[in-house]
Scaffold this motif. Structure first.
Motif, PDB file in Angstrom:
ATOM      1  N   PHE A  88       0.772  -1.341   0.130  1.00 25.47           N
ATOM      2  CA  PHE A  88       0.230   0.279  -0.182  1.00 25.47           C
ATOM      3  C   PHE A  88       1.008   1.287  -0.077  1.00 25.47           C
ATOM      4  O   PHE A  88       2.196   0.761   0.162  1.00 25.47           O
ATOM      5  CB  PHE A  88      -0.664   0.165   1.098  1.00 25.47           C
ATOM      6  CG  PHE A  88      -0.138   0.365   2.765  1.00 25.47           C
ATOM      7  CD1 PHE A  88      -0.024   1.501   3.241  1.00 25.47           C
ATOM      8  CD2 PHE A  88      -0.002  -0.988   3.248  1.00 25.47           C
ATOM      9  CE1 PHE A  88       0.748   2.258   4.274  1.00 25.47           C
ATOM     10  CE2 PHE A  88       0.802  -0.421   3.815  1.00 25.47           C
ATOM     11  CZ  PHE A  88       0.950   0.489   4.557  1.00 25.47           C
ATOM     12  N   ILE A 138       0.527   5.430   1.131  1.00 22.45           N
ATOM     13  CA  ILE A 138      -0.741   6.654   0.945  1.00 22.45           C
ATOM     14  C   ILE A 138       0.428   8.113   0.815  1.00 22.45           C
ATOM     15  O   ILE A 138       1.270   8.332  -0.008  1.00 22.45           O
ATOM     16  CB  ILE A 138      -0.367   6.905   2.896  1.00 22.45           C
ATOM     17  CG1 ILE A 138      -1.059   5.411   3.453  1.00 22.45           C
ATOM     18  CG2 ILE A 138      -1.079   8.295   3.008  1.00 22.45           C
ATOM     19  CD1 ILE A 138      -0.363   5.722   5.026  1.00 22.45           C
ATOM     20  N   ILE A 154      -4.993   6.291  -0.544  1.00 22.74           N
ATOM     21  CA  ILE A 154      -3.890   5.089  -0.152  1.00 22.74           C
ATOM     22  C   ILE A 154      -4.437   4.475  -1.811  1.00 22.74           C
ATOM     23  O   ILE A 154      -5.472   4.369  -1.451  1.00 22.74           O
ATOM     24  CB  ILE A 154      -4.924   4.801   0.721  1.00 22.74           C
ATOM     25  CG1 ILE A 154      -4.641   5.327   2.525  1.00 22.74           C
ATOM     26  CG2 ILE A 154      -3.420   3.088   1.083  1.00 22.74           C
ATOM     27  CD1 ILE A 154      -5.390   4.759   3.423  1.00 22.74           C
ATOM     28  N   TYR A 209      -3.718   0.463  -3.173  1.00 17.56           N
ATOM     29  CA  TYR A 209      -3.344  -0.902  -2.506  1.00 17.56           C
ATOM     30  C   TYR A 209      -3.064  -1.690  -3.399  1.00 17.56           C
ATOM     31  O   TYR A 209      -3.987  -1.908  -4.466  1.00 17.56           O
ATOM     32  CB  TYR A 209      -4.232  -1.181  -1.111  1.00 17.56           C
ATOM     33  CG  TYR A 209      -5.551  -1.409  -1.074  1.00 17.56           C
ATOM     34  CD1 TYR A 209      -6.281  -2.753  -2.022  1.00 17.56           C
ATOM     35  CD2 TYR A 209      -6.176  -0.507  -1.351  1.00 17.56           C
ATOM     36  CE1 TYR A 209      -6.756  -3.153  -1.875  1.00 17.56           C
ATOM     37  CE2 TYR A 209      -7.850  -0.318  -1.554  1.00 17.56           C
ATOM     38  CZ  TYR A 209      -8.535  -2.113  -1.996  1.00 17.56           C
ATOM     39  OH  TYR A 209      -9.598  -1.768  -2.185  1.00 17.56           O
TER      40      TYR A 209
END
Length: 184
Positions: A156, A158, A169, A171
């Motif tokens: 992931f 951010i 985010i 992922y």
């Protein structure tokens, strides 16, 4: 009282399947002082290669139980789902009951039952943060965030969205594709 919403994708939900699901998930009642008023959402899916996926979501007033399982045998998948949900309940039992006591409510959400020493130790485990990181979020778009995530070898990433200035985010999903979580 638990109501059941059982849906099948590429499979007909027969009375036998419905009865098996209700019987197995109904066993979770023993973990609660009162049977929760909840609608149990069960999605059964059969893929062309005959593998199955079982998803169960039980939204309740103060708790959401959710699990999914892929298995060649749907009935085995349902059994494994119930095991996962039981582990979730045991894991959160002490914490949720403690929260109710702190609010001053007289009853506890989960029933107390005689448990093995191993289960009691598992329930008492605290969530421990073993590492903390701080970093500045660089404005970028989702494609650049995916590239950064892959370069770092993470699952992931951010970042600050350059257009909306919101924290997002990206992922990597189990199917190898990517997901995006946008914040408000």
């Amino acid at each position: 009282m638990m109501d059941y919403n059982i849906r099948g994708e590429n499979i007909e939900v027969t009375p036998a399947i419905r009865e098996y699901v209700e019987k197995k998930i109904g066993k979770l009642d023993r973990y609660f002082n009162e049977t929760p008023n909840a609608t149990v959402h069960v999605n059964l899916k059969v893929y062309p290669d005959k593998n199955t996926k079982v998803e169960v979501t039980i939204p309740m007033k103060d708790l959401v139980l959710r699990a999914e399982e892929r298995n060649q045998d749907m009935y085995a998948g349902i059994d494994l789902i119930v095991d996962k949900l039981e582990r979730q309940i045991r894991k959160h039992k002490t914490k949720v009951n403690r929260k109710f006591r702190e609010k001053g409510e007289l009853h506890e959400y989960f029933a107390s039952a005689s448990e093995t020493a191993a289960t009691a130790v598992e329930d008492e485990e605290e969530l421990e943060i073993v590492r903390t990181k701080q970093f500045n979020l660089k404005p970028m778009d989702s494609e650049e965030a995916i590239l950064q995530m892959n370069l770092l070898g993470h699952s992931f990433f951010i970042y600050t969205d350059a257009k909306t200035d919101g924290t997002n985010i990206v992922y990597k999903r189990k199917d190898g594709k990517y997901g995006l979580i946008e914040t408000n």
